[in-house]
Scaffold this active site. Structure first.
Site, short mmCIF file in Angstrom:
data_model
loop_
_atom_site.label_atom_id
_atom_site.label_comp_id
_atom_site.label_asym_id
_atom_site.label_seq_id
_atom_site.Cartn_x
_atom_site.Cartn_y
_atom_site.Cartn_z
N ASP A 135 40.52 36.98 42.29
CA ASP A 135 41.78 36.26 42.12
C ASP A 135 42.73 35.93 41.27
OD1 ASP A 135 41.93 37.00 44.98
OD2 ASP A 135 41.69 34.69 45.14
N ALA A 136 42.27 36.92 40.03
CA ALA A 136 42.21 36.36 38.27
C ALA A 136 42.52 37.42 37.77
CB ALA A 136 40.81 35.89 37.72
#
Length: 294
Positions: free
Chosen positions: A238-239
């Site tokens: 999720d980056a």
């Protein structure tokens, strides 16, 4: 399915170290080949010292095949510096999209509906699910559904499942691999192979509340805004570079169930916008950030 009434264009996207004369070099080249510019966007980033542009040119104004245009423009790009990153695409060429799903249907339903209405400039070639729940919905739209089982607690079985997934997806040479609430974390090798094409919807306003059950995390913190984030997939959970985000206001009276329901609406809009902008070559990635000419 795509909008057959949309005019065919050649789309040039470019990023390079900023300096004087870039716009003149690009516009001069387009004029030289007889190109009629219908859309032009620019961004000069003072922090990174990088320049970005997206140019749309009427295809019927240029009497050259696109491969020859690419070959000629390569010389211009070389003059702009060895780090120049550019791409030239033809909207007349149908792009392929593959959707990855689990059990939640809201993002899948929205994307299938938009594609059927001609609102996505691409064809959804296949849907791959790690459960069978969404097969009936998918086939109603005439899209092939593939089931790949991911056995829990079996690392070797999971590795084999991801290899099967890779083979199915790569068969379609997709412009976008969309994780439409696909509840599996892609391994690093797939993240690398699909870099810049794998797009995820995270049901949270990143970087807050990463991972699972973000609405419940948000409820526990008493937040007043919830949101969703569309981003490119990287090996860091999720980056990846963010394409689009949106939020909705909530109150202390709302339960986690209420938040999930409201969040689904935000997720569908954010994902559809992000996917469309990607397919229209409106998203330029530079490091951990994006420039979006929406």
């Amino acid at each position: 399915m795509t909008d057959s009434n949309a005019p065919r264009t050649f789309v040039l996207t470019l990023g390079c170290p900023d300096r004087t004369g870039i716009v003149a070099a690009i516009s001069g080249f387009i004029a030289e080949i007889g190109g009629w510019i219908t859309e032009a966007a620019y961004h000069s980033d003072a922090t990174s010292g990088w320049f970005f542009t997206r140019q749309a040119v009427r295809a019927d104004s240029v009497q050259l095949p696109i491969d020859e245009i690419r070959a000629r423009f390569a010389a211009v790009a070389a003059e702009l510096g060895p780090a120049t990153d550019w791409r030239l695409t033809d909207t007349g060429e149908t792009k392929s999209v593959v959707l990855l799903v689990s059990k939640d249907s809201h993002c899948l339903t929205d994307l299938l509906s938009r594609a059927e209405r001609g609102e996505l400039p691409a064809q959804i070639s296949a849907v791959v699910g790690n459960h069978l729940d969404l097969e009936p919905l998918t086939t109603r739209f005439g899209v092939p559904f593939h089931h790949v089982s991911f056995p829990a607690g079996d690392p070797d079985g999971k590795t084999a499942a991801f290899e099967q997934l890779r083979q199915i997806v790569d068969t379609h040479a997709p412009e976008a691999i969309v994780l439409a609430r696909f509840m599996q974390i892609l391994p690093p090798d797939l993240c690398a192979a699909w870099q810049g094409r794998a797009i995820n919807i995270h049901h949270s306003f990143l970087p807050s509340f990463i991972g699972a059950r973000p609405y419940h995390q948000a409820f526990d913190r008493g937040v007043k805004l919830i949101g969703a984030t569309c981003h490119y997939v990287t090996a860091d959970l999720d980056a990846g570079p963010i394409i689009e985000q949106d939020v909705g206001r909530i109150s202390h009276e709302q339960t986690p169930t209420d938040m999930v329901r409201q969040g689904r609406d935000i997720e569908t809009l954010v994902l559809s916008r992000g996917v469309r902008w990607h397919l229209e070559d409106r998203v330029l990635v530079h490091g951990r950030k994006t420039v979006v000419f929406a």
